[in-house]
Design a protein around this motif. Sequence first.
Motif, mmCIF file in Angstrom:
data_model
loop_
_atom_site.group_PDB
_atom_site.id
_atom_site.type_symbol
_atom_site.label_atom_id
_atom_site.label_comp_id
_atom_site.label_asym_id
_atom_site.label_seq_id
_atom_site.Cartn_x
_atom_site.Cartn_y
_atom_site.Cartn_z
ATOM 1 N N LYS A 3 2.523 23.081 -43.683
ATOM 2 C CA LYS A 3 2.953 21.691 -43.831
ATOM 3 C C LYS A 3 1.788 20.759 -44.103
ATOM 4 C CE LYS A 3 7.312 21.868 -41.306
ATOM 5 N NZ LYS A 3 8.140 21.262 -40.235
ATOM 6 N N HIS A 4 0.610 21.034 -43.504
ATOM 7 C CA HIS A 4 -0.518 20.143 -43.734
ATOM 8 C C HIS A 4 -0.955 20.180 -45.194
ATOM 9 C CE1 HIS A 4 -2.768 23.937 -43.089
ATOM 10 N NE2 HIS A 4 -3.683 23.388 -43.862
ATOM 11 N N ARG A 5 -0.806 21.351 -45.842
ATOM 12 C CA ARG A 5 -1.153 21.422 -47.260
ATOM 13 C C ARG A 5 -0.139 20.637 -48.097
ATOM 14 N NH1 ARG A 5 -1.112 26.659 -51.271
ATOM 15 N NH2 ARG A 5 -2.002 25.599 -53.073
ATOM 16 N N THR A 6 1.128 20.674 -47.688
ATOM 17 C CA THR A 6 2.135 19.878 -48.385
ATOM 18 C C THR A 6 1.813 18.399 -48.301
ATOM 19 O OG1 THR A 6 3.831 21.542 -47.860
ATOM 20 C CG2 THR A 6 4.603 19.354 -48.528
ATOM 21 N N ILE A 7 1.390 17.940 -47.112
ATOM 22 C CA ILE A 7 1.026 16.535 -46.943
ATOM 23 C C ILE A 7 -0.163 16.175 -47.825
ATOM 24 C CG2 ILE A 7 0.031 14.865 -45.321
ATOM 25 C CD1 ILE A 7 2.965 15.161 -44.938
ATOM 26 N N ILE A 8 -1.151 17.065 -47.888
ATOM 27 C CA ILE A 8 -2.333 16.804 -48.722
ATOM 28 C C ILE A 8 -1.939 16.669 -50.192
ATOM 29 C CG2 ILE A 8 -4.486 17.804 -49.594
ATOM 30 C CD1 ILE A 8 -4.871 19.014 -46.779
ATOM 31 N N LEU A 9 -1.092 17.583 -50.656
ATOM 32 C CA LEU A 9 -0.654 17.527 -52.052
ATOM 33 C C LEU A 9 0.195 16.290 -52.326
ATOM 34 C CD1 LEU A 9 0.204 21.294 -52.682
ATOM 35 C CD2 LEU A 9 -1.697 19.990 -53.662
ATOM 36 N N LEU A 10 1.069 15.944 -51.372
ATOM 37 C CA LEU A 10 1.871 14.728 -51.533
ATOM 38 C C LEU A 10 0.978 13.493 -51.554
ATOM 39 C CD1 LEU A 10 4.921 15.497 -49.224
ATOM 40 C CD2 LEU A 10 5.025 15.006 -51.674
ATOM 41 N N SER A 11 -0.056 13.498 -50.715
ATOM 42 C CA SER A 11 -0.985 12.373 -50.690
ATOM 43 C C SER A 11 -1.733 12.257 -52.018
ATOM 44 C CB SER A 11 -1.976 12.550 -49.533
ATOM 45 O OG SER A 11 -2.884 11.478 -49.470
ATOM 46 N N ALA A 12 -2.181 13.405 -52.553
ATOM 47 C CA ALA A 12 -2.884 13.389 -53.846
ATOM 48 C C ALA A 12 -1.956 12.930 -54.965
ATOM 49 C CB ALA A 12 -3.436 14.779 -54.154
ATOM 50 N N GLY A 13 -0.698 13.413 -54.925
ATOM 51 C CA GLY A 13 0.268 12.964 -55.922
ATOM 52 C C GLY A 13 0.556 11.481 -55.795
ATOM 53 N N HIS A 14 0.622 11.004 -54.545
ATOM 54 C CA HIS A 14 0.836 9.575 -54.291
ATOM 55 C C HIS A 14 -0.296 8.760 -54.906
ATOM 56 C CE1 HIS A 14 2.022 6.369 -51.043
ATOM 57 N NE2 HIS A 14 2.365 6.019 -52.270
ATOM 58 N N LEU A 167 -0.570 13.104 -65.673
ATOM 59 C CA LEU A 167 -0.502 14.528 -65.972
ATOM 60 C C LEU A 167 -1.031 15.342 -64.795
ATOM 61 C CD1 LEU A 167 -1.790 14.446 -69.680
ATOM 62 C CD2 LEU A 167 0.585 14.506 -68.867
ATOM 63 N N ALA A 168 -2.134 14.878 -64.198
ATOM 64 C CA ALA A 168 -2.687 15.574 -63.031
ATOM 65 C C ALA A 168 -1.708 15.524 -61.860
ATOM 66 C CB ALA A 168 -4.019 14.935 -62.631
ATOM 67 N N GLY A 169 -1.083 14.368 -61.647
ATOM 68 C CA GLY A 169 -0.134 14.227 -60.548
ATOM 69 C C GLY A 169 1.070 15.126 -60.715
ATOM 70 N N ALA A 170 1.547 15.260 -61.957
ATOM 71 C CA ALA A 170 2.698 16.131 -62.200
ATOM 72 C C ALA A 170 2.357 17.581 -61.881
ATOM 73 C CB ALA A 170 3.149 15.991 -63.658
ATOM 74 N N VAL A 171 1.139 18.006 -62.212
ATOM 75 C CA VAL A 171 0.712 19.377 -61.898
ATOM 76 C C VAL A 171 0.625 19.579 -60.391
ATOM 77 C CG1 VAL A 171 -1.200 21.014 -62.082
ATOM 78 C CG2 VAL A 171 -0.493 19.694 -64.094
ATOM 79 N N LEU A 172 0.108 18.583 -59.673
ATOM 80 C CA LEU A 172 0.003 18.681 -58.220
ATOM 81 C C LEU A 172 1.363 18.780 -57.545
ATOM 82 C CD1 LEU A 172 -2.796 16.041 -57.534
ATOM 83 C CD2 LEU A 172 -2.985 18.503 -57.215
ATOM 84 N N CYS A 173 2.390 18.255 -58.205
ATOM 85 C CA CYS A 173 3.741 18.295 -57.638
ATOM 86 C C CYS A 173 4.350 19.690 -57.651
ATOM 87 C CB CYS A 173 4.670 17.345 -58.410
ATOM 88 S SG CYS A 173 4.397 15.599 -58.086
ATOM 89 N N LEU A 174 3.882 20.565 -58.521
ATOM 90 C CA LEU A 174 4.549 21.855 -58.705
ATOM 91 C C LEU A 174 4.582 22.693 -57.428
ATOM 92 C CD1 LEU A 174 3.302 22.783 -62.300
ATOM 93 C CD2 LEU A 174 5.438 21.659 -61.603
ATOM 94 N N PRO A 175 3.454 22.890 -56.708
ATOM 95 C CA PRO A 175 3.553 23.643 -55.447
ATOM 96 C C PRO A 175 4.381 22.915 -54.391
ATOM 97 C CG PRO A 175 1.336 22.766 -55.734
ATOM 98 C CD PRO A 175 2.051 22.566 -57.029
ATOM 99 N N VAL A 176 4.406 21.576 -54.439
ATOM 100 C CA VAL A 176 5.248 20.818 -53.502
ATOM 101 C C VAL A 176 6.723 21.099 -53.776
ATOM 102 C CG1 VAL A 176 5.910 18.508 -52.730
ATOM 103 C CG2 VAL A 176 3.517 19.016 -53.218
ATOM 104 N N LEU A 177 7.085 21.201 -55.040
ATOM 105 C CA LEU A 177 8.477 21.510 -55.390
ATOM 106 C C LEU A 177 8.895 22.860 -54.824
ATOM 107 C CD1 LEU A 177 8.779 20.293 -59.098
ATOM 108 C CD2 LEU A 177 9.392 19.093 -57.004
ATOM 109 N N ARG A 178 7.988 23.835 -54.873
ATOM 110 C CA ARG A 178 8.311 25.149 -54.309
ATOM 111 C C ARG A 178 8.487 25.061 -52.802
ATOM 112 N NH1 ARG A 178 4.514 26.833 -58.344
ATOM 113 N NH2 ARG A 178 2.803 26.782 -56.824
#
Length: 395
Positions: A3-14, A167-178
């Motif tokens: 979950k902490h990695r999900t938060i990090i990725l969501l934060s980066a996407g944000h 474009l970078a944010g969209a790529v970061l979203c992919l593991p979050v989607l999984r």
Amino acid sequence: MPKHRTIILLSAGHACVDVYQGSVAALVPFFAAERAYGYAAVSGIVLAASLLSSVAQPLFGALTDRWAMPWLLPSSTILGGVGIGFGGFVDSYALTLIFVAVSGIGVAAYHPEAARAARSASGGGHTAMGWFSLGGNIGFAAAPVLVAAVMAIGGLRASPLLVVPALAGAVLCLPVLRALAKPSLAGGRDDSEPAGSDDWKSFGKLSLAVVFRSIVFIGLSTFVSLYAQERTGGGTTTGSAALLLLFLGGAAGTLLGSRLAERWGRVILVRWSYLGTVVAVAGVVFVPGPGFFLFVLLAAVGLYVPFSLQITLSQDYLPTRVGTASGVTLGLTVSIGGLASPVIGTIADHTSLQTALLPLIALPALCWITTRTLPEPGSVQTGTSHEETVSKLRR
């Protein structure tokens, strides 16, 4: 995925999404310099970014209460970037308004679903929500630097390069989607949402305070770069530095708020932060020279200490409507500040920018008055005292 990695990725996407909220204000001095737009014209661009967004975010929030829509994360990120990228590129003022409005819709679609996902991944903790919010603050802070770099390459004609963070944010979203596809995070509701009924009265008071805060912050972010040039005698670089300080102070305030809330509780911290912000905004309006930058920083910290706390407060006041709460707190009430920008700009055109910014001093005081009677949600839902609630937060 942890979950902490999900938060990090969501934060980066944000961060990648909120670059485009910050870019609108960062582009203001360049629109003024290259196209000779006045205060009212540039504030109209800010209004275009805010108007549709203010209506759309609560709508998207209500939709995410019924259905999880994680696909909104990458698609809305791209939409936000394309709107800003081409909004600076086109020569027509009308087309600029349309593209900036499209970017606003993209930003609106992103936030409710992202906040719902962050709440699910964090288990409802406001510290994790602080990290998610910090990503947005970093995006805001990066916007002046990114915009200045792109403008140095080719002025407004080079603005399509601003699509790169999307474009970078969209790529970061992919593991979050999984991760969101897993049953524990896929539903519109989750176990992290507290039991209890919706407290619409407290939510309404909180939303009113966020409206007042929004007018102050959007007003400052729209005009501080131009005002810095007046108060210090510098050029566009000085204006970009003031805007960067405003956004960096916001990032610092967000982290500070999530930490201090564990000691004092959210409502008390929100209340006193707003009271201190009155002095800071007065300093921005009245203090000339280098001291101006210090008060810009202090005002940003004071306005952002409550930011992530207000998100979790709103979600706790409406435990059965987390998406709606997020959409209103992150969307309608935040975007409403953009509606006030043309008023400030028109007053500035007819008087002075200092005169137009004077009312911003009183608004944090109204925030303090509005939040004085807010209860801590834990005490409302469980019957515990404030001291017990703060004790639980510390644990």
